[in-house]
Write an enzyme that holds these catalytic residues in place. Structure first.
Site, PDB file in Angstrom:
ATOM      1  N   THR A 197       0.673   0.214   1.951  1.00 22.53           N
ATOM      2  CA  THR A 197      -0.123   1.223   1.311  1.00 22.53           C
ATOM      3  C   THR A 197      -1.537   0.719   1.069  1.00 22.53           C
ATOM      4  O   THR A 197      -1.733  -0.459   0.871  1.00 22.53           O
ATOM      5  CB  THR A 197       0.521   1.465  -0.071  1.00 22.53           C
ATOM      6  OG1 THR A 197       1.900   1.618   0.101  1.00 22.53           O
ATOM      7  CG2 THR A 197      -0.069   2.636  -0.760  1.00 22.53           C
ATOM      8  N   ASP A 228       7.297   5.366  -2.418  1.00 19.62           N
ATOM      9  CA  ASP A 228       6.665   5.665  -3.701  1.00 19.62           C
ATOM     10  C   ASP A 228       5.269   6.254  -3.572  1.00 19.62           C
ATOM     11  O   ASP A 228       4.768   6.882  -4.511  1.00 19.62           O
ATOM     12  CB  ASP A 228       6.572   4.386  -4.531  1.00 19.62           C
ATOM     13  CG  ASP A 228       5.635   3.359  -3.901  1.00 19.62           C
ATOM     14  OD1 ASP A 228       5.897   2.950  -2.760  1.00 19.62           O
ATOM     15  OD2 ASP A 228       4.634   2.980  -4.536  1.00 19.62           O
ATOM     16  N   THR A 248       2.269  -1.142  -4.517  1.00 22.90           N
ATOM     17  CA  THR A 248       2.325  -1.503  -3.114  1.00 22.90           C
ATOM     18  C   THR A 248       3.619  -2.249  -2.837  1.00 22.90           C
ATOM     19  O   THR A 248       4.193  -2.862  -3.731  1.00 22.90           O
ATOM     20  CB  THR A 248       1.119  -2.385  -2.744  1.00 22.90           C
ATOM     21  OG1 THR A 248       1.181  -2.728  -1.367  1.00 22.90           O
ATOM     22  CG2 THR A 248       1.087  -3.655  -3.559  1.00 22.90           C
TER      23      THR A 248
END
Length: 337
Positions: A197, A228, A248
């Protein structure tokens, strides 16, 4: 220990990216920063921060800054963990997830979105043009196309070649900090990557906080898997009274602990950003101690005063910082293991 005045003077003169272990020192990150600030996960956050800073230094809104910033990572074909250069799922489809949140608690998100290069901008459109927070799959694509976003094939030749190699091996094992590895020299590209991410948090000149988070998810994940990153409270959370946080790593563990919301609530209780991130990481360890030893999860936080900090399960996590005193700075986050 680095003398802060000397460090800032040298960093400004050089105008280059620096990496330090002890920038925050024994204060645990409790150094207030005046004016705008933007922070984001990983080394590719440096380039993203520059785009965000171009808006912040002109007294622009933090929401515009974080969208512009993470779009840099989404458009980077050399980044195989975010956006149009991302690796596909097991079935060969590139599916993207993103969310965005502003200082007033407004938020929008998309998940399992195909054919759109900049999911963060679709997420913002969901926030501003619909009564909803999250759109997924075909519905998200339909909304994007109706909103004027361009449809394109996101599976690049390089990603397709890597996927075909994976099909021959079908190894699905996490590799810690894979985002720091050169994909051009990786001998076993078929492992389950600990992706990554890009999560970005910003405070503008007016004191408004905003955040964005975007990813292509775990490489070769099951089709339809969502981590997430697009989940408000897990991959991202913003409370303008207190601060903001992003996450992350392996998203399933972040979702189980509602990690970013947890970090913000800990800051509400008086924790520094770094200490709040450390406690969120420890929650994961307490729930799954054996799993925690072999995966990576990291949290990054920014409070209302401009103090920032991070903590991760494993070493190797870094985050980028840009403000009016320190530009293009890369900080090594602390870790448990």
């Amino acid at each position: 220990m680095i003398d802060r005045r000397t460090f800032i003077k040298a960093g400004t003169a050089a105008g280059t990216m620096l990496a330090v272990n002890e920038l925050l020192g024994s204060s645990g990150g409790r150094i207030s920063v005046d004016g705008p600030i933007v922070i984001s996960t990983w080394d590719f956050g440096v380039a993203a921060n520059r785009a965000a800073w171009a808006i912040l230094e002109k007294e622009g809104h933090a929401l515009d800054a974080v969208e512009a910033g993470v779009r840099i990572a989404e458009g980077d074909l050399n980044n195989h963990t975010v956006g149009k250069g991302g690796y596909p799922d097991r079935d060969g489809y590139v599916t993207l997830d993103a969310c965005i949140m502003d200082d007033r608690g407004n938020c929008g998100a998309v998940a399992a979105l195909e054919h759109i290069a900049h999911p963060v901008s679709v997420a913002r459109k969901v926030m501003e043009a619909t009564p909803h927070v999250l759109l997924v799959g075909e519905g998200a694509l339909q909304f994007a196309l109706e909103s004027g976003f361009e449809k394109e094939d996101l599976l690049t030749p390089e990603a397709a070649a890597t996927w075909r190699k994976w099909l021959q091996q079908k190894k699905y094992q996490p590799v810690i900090n894979i985002e720091n590895r050169s994909f051009t020299t990786e001998k076993l590209p078929g492992n389950q990557y600990n992706h990554d991410t890009i999560g970005m948090l910003a405070r503008d000149a007016a004191g408004r906080l905003s955040g964005a988070c975007t990813t292509s998810g775990l490489a070769f994940k099951m089709h339809g898997r969502v981590g997430d990153s697009p989940i408000i409270g897990a991959g991202l959370y913003v409370d303008n009274e207190i601060g903001a946080a992003t996450a992350t790593g392996v998203g399933e563990e972040v979702i189980r602990t509602v990690g970013s919301f947890l970090v913000v609530e800990l800051m509400r209780q008086g924790y520094s950003p770094e200490d709040a991130c450390r406690e969120a990481v420890n929650r994961i360890i307490r729930k799954k101690p054996e799993t925690a030893k072999i995966i990576q999860v990291g949290f990054l936080a920014l409070n209302k005063q401009g103090e920032h900090g991070a903590y991760a399960l494993q070493s190797g996590f870094s985050y980028a910082v840009c403000n009016q005193n320190r530009q293009d700075l890369l900080v090594k986050g602390k870790s448990i293991f």
